[in-house]
Design a protein around this motif. Sequence first.
Motif, PDB file in Angstrom:
ATOM      1  N   ALA A 141      18.183  16.186  50.349  1.00  0.00           N
ATOM      2  CA  ALA A 141      19.372  16.153  51.200  1.00  0.00           C
ATOM      3  C   ALA A 141      20.577  16.787  50.504  1.00  0.00           C
ATOM      4  O   ALA A 141      21.327  17.558  51.110  1.00  0.00           O
ATOM      5  CB  ALA A 141      19.681  14.708  51.596  1.00  0.00           C
ATOM      6  N   VAL A 142      20.765  16.456  49.231  1.00  0.00           N
ATOM      7  CA  VAL A 142      21.876  17.034  48.471  1.00  0.00           C
ATOM      8  C   VAL A 142      21.735  18.546  48.374  1.00  0.00           C
ATOM      9  O   VAL A 142      22.704  19.298  48.563  1.00  0.00           O
ATOM     10  CB  VAL A 142      21.947  16.402  47.064  1.00  0.00           C
ATOM     11  CG1 VAL A 142      22.861  17.215  46.149  1.00  0.00           C
ATOM     12  CG2 VAL A 142      22.446  14.965  47.149  1.00  0.00           C
ATOM     13  N   LEU A 143      20.533  19.018  48.102  1.00  0.00           N
ATOM     14  CA  LEU A 143      20.309  20.457  47.968  1.00  0.00           C
ATOM     15  C   LEU A 143      20.514  21.172  49.294  1.00  0.00           C
ATOM     16  O   LEU A 143      21.047  22.287  49.320  1.00  0.00           O
ATOM     17  CB  LEU A 143      18.893  20.711  47.433  1.00  0.00           C
ATOM     18  CG  LEU A 143      18.694  20.326  45.961  1.00  0.00           C
ATOM     19  CD1 LEU A 143      17.213  20.287  45.613  1.00  0.00           C
ATOM     20  CD2 LEU A 143      19.434  21.303  45.052  1.00  0.00           C
ATOM     21  N   ARG A 144      20.125  20.545  50.400  1.00  0.00           N
ATOM     22  CA  ARG A 144      20.358  21.160  51.714  1.00  0.00           C
ATOM     23  C   ARG A 144      21.851  21.318  51.964  1.00  0.00           C
ATOM     24  O   ARG A 144      22.312  22.371  52.410  1.00  0.00           O
ATOM     25  CB  ARG A 144      19.742  20.312  52.827  1.00  0.00           C
ATOM     26  CG  ARG A 144      18.251  20.382  52.938  1.00  0.00           C
ATOM     27  CD  ARG A 144      17.780  19.909  54.308  1.00  0.00           C
ATOM     28  NE  ARG A 144      18.217  18.564  54.644  1.00  0.00           N
ATOM     29  CZ  ARG A 144      17.548  17.458  54.328  1.00  0.00           C
ATOM     30  NH1 ARG A 144      16.425  17.538  53.638  1.00  0.00           N
ATOM     31  NH2 ARG A 144      18.000  16.273  54.695  1.00  0.00           N
ATOM     32  N   ARG A 145      22.602  20.265  51.707  1.00  0.00           N
ATOM     33  CA  ARG A 145      24.046  20.315  51.970  1.00  0.00           C
ATOM     34  C   ARG A 145      24.728  21.364  51.106  1.00  0.00           C
ATOM     35  O   ARG A 145      25.611  22.087  51.561  1.00  0.00           O
ATOM     36  CB  ARG A 145      24.678  18.946  51.708  1.00  0.00           C
ATOM     37  CG  ARG A 145      24.252  17.862  52.690  1.00  0.00           C
ATOM     38  CD  ARG A 145      25.198  16.678  52.633  1.00  0.00           C
ATOM     39  NE  ARG A 145      25.250  16.042  51.328  1.00  0.00           N
ATOM     40  CZ  ARG A 145      24.483  15.025  50.956  1.00  0.00           C
ATOM     41  NH1 ARG A 145      23.561  14.559  51.787  1.00  0.00           N
ATOM     42  NH2 ARG A 145      24.608  14.483  49.751  1.00  0.00           N
ATOM     43  N   LYS A 146      24.306  21.470  49.850  1.00  0.00           N
ATOM     44  CA  LYS A 146      24.942  22.397  48.923  1.00  0.00           C
ATOM     45  C   LYS A 146      24.573  23.846  49.197  1.00  0.00           C
ATOM     46  O   LYS A 146      25.402  24.745  49.104  1.00  0.00           O
ATOM     47  CB  LYS A 146      24.553  22.033  47.487  1.00  0.00           C
ATOM     48  CG  LYS A 146      25.286  20.827  46.934  1.00  0.00           C
ATOM     49  CD  LYS A 146      26.731  21.177  46.559  1.00  0.00           C
ATOM     50  CE  LYS A 146      27.378  20.061  45.773  1.00  0.00           C
ATOM     51  NZ  LYS A 146      28.704  20.430  45.253  1.00  0.00           N
ATOM     52  N   SER A 147      23.289  24.078  49.501  1.00  0.00           N
ATOM     53  CA  SER A 147      22.821  25.464  49.587  1.00  0.00           C
ATOM     54  C   SER A 147      23.054  26.092  50.945  1.00  0.00           C
ATOM     55  O   SER A 147      23.294  27.282  51.050  1.00  0.00           O
ATOM     56  CB  SER A 147      21.330  25.551  49.241  1.00  0.00           C
ATOM     57  OG  SER A 147      20.559  24.846  50.202  1.00  0.00           O
ATOM     58  N   ALA A 148      22.971  25.279  51.996  1.00  0.00           N
ATOM     59  CA  ALA A 148      23.046  25.887  53.318  1.00  0.00           C
ATOM     60  C   ALA A 148      24.002  25.189  54.272  1.00  0.00           C
ATOM     61  O   ALA A 148      24.287  25.703  55.342  1.00  0.00           O
ATOM     62  CB  ALA A 148      21.643  25.917  53.949  1.00  0.00           C
ATOM     63  N   GLY A 149      24.487  24.010  53.899  1.00  0.00           N
ATOM     64  CA  GLY A 149      25.346  23.264  54.798  1.00  0.00           C
ATOM     65  C   GLY A 149      24.628  22.877  56.068  1.00  0.00           C
ATOM     66  O   GLY A 149      25.224  22.762  57.138  1.00  0.00           O
ATOM     67  N   SER A 150      23.324  22.662  55.988  1.00  0.00           N
ATOM     68  CA  SER A 150      22.501  22.417  57.167  1.00  0.00           C
ATOM     69  C   SER A 150      21.773  21.098  57.042  1.00  0.00           C
ATOM     70  O   SER A 150      21.431  20.654  55.952  1.00  0.00           O
ATOM     71  CB  SER A 150      21.485  23.558  57.323  1.00  0.00           C
ATOM     72  OG  SER A 150      20.541  23.255  58.324  1.00  0.00           O
ATOM     73  N   ALA A 151      21.524  20.468  58.188  1.00  0.00           N
ATOM     74  CA  ALA A 151      20.782  19.209  58.192  1.00  0.00           C
ATOM     75  C   ALA A 151      19.281  19.433  58.253  1.00  0.00           C
ATOM     76  O   ALA A 151      18.506  18.516  58.041  1.00  0.00           O
ATOM     77  CB  ALA A 151      21.224  18.349  59.373  1.00  0.00           C
ATOM     78  N   THR A 152      18.867  20.631  58.590  1.00  0.00           N
ATOM     79  CA  THR A 152      17.433  20.900  58.697  1.00  0.00           C
ATOM     80  C   THR A 152      16.793  20.964  57.316  1.00  0.00           C
ATOM     81  O   THR A 152      17.383  21.506  56.379  1.00  0.00           O
ATOM     82  CB  THR A 152      17.155  22.220  59.447  1.00  0.00           C
ATOM     83  OG1 THR A 152      15.742  22.480  59.445  1.00  0.00           O
ATOM     84  CG2 THR A 152      17.838  23.386  58.773  1.00  0.00           C
TER      85      THR A 152
END
Length: 222
Positions: free
Chosen positions: A114-125
Amino acid sequence: MRVLLVEDDAMIGDAIQAALKDSAYAVDWAHNGKAALASISCQYYDLVLLDLGLPEKDGHDVLNTIRTKGNEVPLLIITARDDLDDRLRGLDGGADDYLQKPFAMAELLARMRAVLRRKSAGSATPLLSNGIVSLDPTTREATTDSTEPVRLSSREFALLQALLIRPGAILSRSDLEDRIYGWGEEVESNAVEFLIHALRRKLGSDIIKNVRGVGWMVSKSV
């Protein structure tokens, strides 16, 4: 993907390191705060797992030093401290998440994703995709328009993940080896070429492009 684990408890550190390796992360393990800062100063990391109760330099001090220097590496605090002030201090100090010990490894891995998604793409997917190939970090399966979901080995997954996090960017052999191998792991001869060959065989020959004399890339999102 390369992770720095900062943990002084040998039993907990061993368990986390083993779980991360099983989940295709390259792991470096620092046993105290000073060693953590020394590692971060000379090595790029995709994520840091930081205990607070560390010898030589407290975890809050480590976090403050990292953020003061402008390093925005994704960082997740893992600690036995359950005091509200510690949680608030950690989150306000720049941590991206806070997980209290004891915890299930499955939850730690999910919070890391979840942290990596938010940081890398700003996406919930959970999916990484450039519009040509998609990668699911929860299942380690890759998919294209012309293939059914294909389960990847740990190192195949790590290599493709590194490329899909930065579509259009050329990653050199050493860049890719950094995402596959942690401290003390022997770098196998021609490992990168072998893994790329395996991925092309599973997903198609055009999925990963070679830039002669420089490295490899996947195309930008289409």
